[in-house]
Write a protein that holds these residues in place. Structure first.
Motif, PDB file in Angstrom:
ATOM      1  N   TRP A   1       0.925  -1.014   0.087  1.00 19.32           N
ATOM      2  CA  TRP A   1       0.087   0.008   0.001  1.00 19.32           C
ATOM      3  C   TRP A   1       0.754   1.149   0.002  1.00 19.32           C
ATOM      4  O   TRP A   1       0.678   2.237  -0.717  1.00 19.32           O
ATOM      5  N   SER A   2       1.887   1.399   0.796  1.00 21.69           N
ATOM      6  CA  SER A   2       2.915   2.439   0.869  1.00 21.69           C
ATOM      7  C   SER A   2       3.557   2.666  -0.504  1.00 21.69           C
ATOM      8  O   SER A   2       3.690   3.794  -0.927  1.00 21.69           O
ATOM      9  N   ARG A   3       4.086   1.590  -1.180  1.00 20.27           N
ATOM     10  CA  ARG A   3       4.630   1.887  -2.412  1.00 20.27           C
ATOM     11  C   ARG A   3       3.631   2.249  -3.448  1.00 20.27           C
ATOM     12  O   ARG A   3       4.013   3.197  -4.233  1.00 20.27           O
ATOM     13  N   TRP A   4       2.415   1.906  -3.352  1.00 18.52           N
ATOM     14  CA  TRP A   4       1.383   2.273  -4.344  1.00 18.52           C
ATOM     15  C   TRP A   4       1.092   3.984  -4.135  1.00 18.52           C
ATOM     16  O   TRP A   4       1.124   4.885  -5.010  1.00 18.52           O
ATOM     17  N   LEU A   5       1.028   4.406  -2.943  1.00 14.49           N
ATOM     18  CA  LEU A   5       1.008   5.595  -2.310  1.00 14.49           C
ATOM     19  C   LEU A   5       2.009   6.568  -2.838  1.00 14.49           C
ATOM     20  O   LEU A   5       1.823   7.582  -3.366  1.00 14.49           O
ATOM     21  N   LEU A   6       3.213   5.957  -2.563  1.00 17.25           N
ATOM     22  CA  LEU A   6       4.459   6.940  -3.043  1.00 17.25           C
ATOM     23  C   LEU A   6       4.612   6.890  -4.651  1.00 17.25           C
ATOM     24  O   LEU A   6       4.905   7.957  -5.127  1.00 17.25           O
ATOM     25  N   ALA A   7       4.015   5.843  -5.229  1.00 21.30           N
ATOM     26  CA  ALA A   7       4.360   5.881  -6.693  1.00 21.30           C
ATOM     27  C   ALA A   7       3.266   6.882  -7.153  1.00 21.30           C
ATOM     28  O   ALA A   7       3.302   7.727  -8.318  1.00 21.30           O
ATOM     29  N   ALA A   8       2.010   7.076  -6.714  1.00 24.64           N
ATOM     30  CA  ALA A   8       0.863   7.968  -7.008  1.00 24.64           C
ATOM     31  C   ALA A   8       1.524   9.425  -6.838  1.00 24.64           C
ATOM     32  O   ALA A   8       0.891  10.320  -7.523  1.00 24.64           O
ATOM     33  N   MET A   9       1.937   9.448  -5.743  1.00 26.41           N
ATOM     34  CA  MET A   9       2.523  10.784  -5.252  1.00 26.41           C
ATOM     35  C   MET A   9       3.596  11.405  -6.386  1.00 26.41           C
ATOM     36  O   MET A   9       3.714  12.485  -6.789  1.00 26.41           O
ATOM     37  N   ALA A  10       4.477  10.281  -6.779  1.00 25.15           N
ATOM     38  CA  ALA A  10       5.424  10.491  -7.588  1.00 25.15           C
ATOM     39  C   ALA A  10       5.010  11.103  -9.133  1.00 25.15           C
ATOM     40  O   ALA A  10       5.129  12.122  -9.716  1.00 25.15           O
ATOM     41  N   VAL A  11       3.688  10.269  -9.429  1.00 24.48           N
ATOM     42  CA  VAL A  11       3.294  10.567 -10.648  1.00 24.48           C
ATOM     43  C   VAL A  11       2.591  11.893 -10.514  1.00 24.48           C
ATOM     44  O   VAL A  11       2.579  12.592 -11.670  1.00 24.48           O
ATOM     45  N   VAL A  12       1.773  12.304  -9.571  1.00 26.65           N
ATOM     46  CA  VAL A  12       1.385  13.564  -9.439  1.00 26.65           C
ATOM     47  C   VAL A  12       2.222  14.588  -9.510  1.00 26.65           C
ATOM     48  O   VAL A  12       2.131  15.703 -10.463  1.00 26.65           O
TER      49      VAL A  12
ATOM     50  N   SER B   1      11.884  21.851 -10.412  1.00 26.23           N
ATOM     51  CA  SER B   1      12.180  21.423  -9.215  1.00 26.23           C
ATOM     52  C   SER B   1      11.130  20.372  -8.647  1.00 26.23           C
ATOM     53  O   SER B   1      11.442  19.287  -8.277  1.00 26.23           O
ATOM     54  N   ILE B   2      10.042  20.786  -8.674  1.00 30.40           N
ATOM     55  CA  ILE B   2       9.010  20.006  -8.277  1.00 30.40           C
ATOM     56  C   ILE B   2       8.568  18.752  -9.094  1.00 30.40           C
ATOM     57  O   ILE B   2       8.469  17.599  -8.336  1.00 30.40           O
ATOM     58  N   ALA B   3       8.883  18.859 -10.366  1.00 37.74           N
ATOM     59  CA  ALA B   3       8.781  17.607 -11.003  1.00 37.74           C
ATOM     60  C   ALA B   3       9.852  16.834 -10.729  1.00 37.74           C
ATOM     61  O   ALA B   3       9.843  15.532 -10.916  1.00 37.74           O
ATOM     62  N   HIS B   4      11.112  17.305 -10.633  1.00 35.92           N
ATOM     63  CA  HIS B   4      12.187  16.359 -10.397  1.00 35.92           C
ATOM     64  C   HIS B   4      12.007  15.672  -8.824  1.00 35.92           C
ATOM     65  O   HIS B   4      12.670  14.621  -8.854  1.00 35.92           O
ATOM     66  N   VAL B   5      11.533  16.285  -8.075  1.00 32.64           N
ATOM     67  CA  VAL B   5      11.206  15.478  -6.844  1.00 32.64           C
ATOM     68  C   VAL B   5      10.247  14.206  -7.077  1.00 32.64           C
ATOM     69  O   VAL B   5      10.429  13.316  -6.414  1.00 32.64           O
ATOM     70  N   GLY B   6       9.408  14.289  -7.938  1.00 30.81           N
ATOM     71  CA  GLY B   6       8.618  13.172  -8.496  1.00 30.81           C
ATOM     72  C   GLY B   6       9.602  11.954  -8.947  1.00 30.81           C
ATOM     73  O   GLY B   6       9.216  10.891  -8.869  1.00 30.81           O
ATOM     74  N   TYR B   7      10.634  12.432  -9.745  1.00 32.50           N
ATOM     75  CA  TYR B   7      11.431  11.536 -10.465  1.00 32.50           C
ATOM     76  C   TYR B   7      12.174  10.807  -9.127  1.00 32.50           C
ATOM     77  O   TYR B   7      12.623   9.607  -9.293  1.00 32.50           O
ATOM     78  N   VAL B   8      12.464  11.513  -8.147  1.00 33.60           N
ATOM     79  CA  VAL B   8      13.338  11.085  -7.083  1.00 33.60           C
ATOM     80  C   VAL B   8      12.338  10.097  -6.435  1.00 33.60           C
ATOM     81  O   VAL B   8      12.745   8.925  -5.658  1.00 33.60           O
ATOM     82  N   LEU B   9      11.129  10.439  -6.103  1.00 34.22           N
ATOM     83  CA  LEU B   9      10.109   9.511  -5.448  1.00 34.22           C
ATOM     84  C   LEU B   9       9.775   8.322  -6.160  1.00 34.22           C
ATOM     85  O   LEU B   9       9.463   7.473  -5.592  1.00 34.22           O
ATOM     86  N   ALA B  10       9.994   8.141  -7.410  1.00 32.47           N
ATOM     87  CA  ALA B  10       9.681   7.119  -8.330  1.00 32.47           C
ATOM     88  C   ALA B  10      10.603   5.869  -8.151  1.00 32.47           C
ATOM     89  O   ALA B  10      10.128   4.952  -8.242  1.00 32.47           O
ATOM     90  N   ALA B  11      11.893   6.272  -7.624  1.00 31.01           N
ATOM     91  CA  ALA B  11      12.878   5.349  -7.525  1.00 31.01           C
ATOM     92  C   ALA B  11      12.551   4.363  -6.372  1.00 31.01           C
ATOM     93  O   ALA B  11      12.623   3.123  -6.605  1.00 31.01           O
TER      94      ALA B  11
END
Length: 71
Positions: free
Chosen positions: A11-22, A45-55
């Motif tokens: 569940w936490s990985r799905w939440l983290l992935a959703a936050m990254a995509v948004v 920079s906000i978009a790059h935070v999403g890339y870091v969260l996706a990993a």
């Protein structure tokens, strides 16, 4: 890992992935409409935070350490 931890981890990985995509999507779309350079860099920079969260959401351990340390 016990049986109780597994659903929470998924569940936490799905939440983290959703936050990254948004973060990636909204950051890039809003950056496209900016005319001021400072605001464009801020939304980029906000978009790059999403890339870091996706990993960590997709790859887990080693991928997340590399993504965060490479910045």
């Amino acid at each position: 890992m016990t049986a109780l931890e597994a659903p929470q981890l998924v569940w936490s990985r799905w939440l983290l992935a959703a936050m990254a995509v948004v973060s990636m999507t909204l950051g890039n779309l809003i950056a496209l409409s900016q005319t001021d350079l400072k605001r464009l860099l801020a939304y980029s920079s906000i978009a790059h935070v999403g890339y870091v969260l996706a990993a960590p959401a997709v790859g887990g351990g080693a991928a997340s350490v590399h993504a965060i340390s490479a910045r």
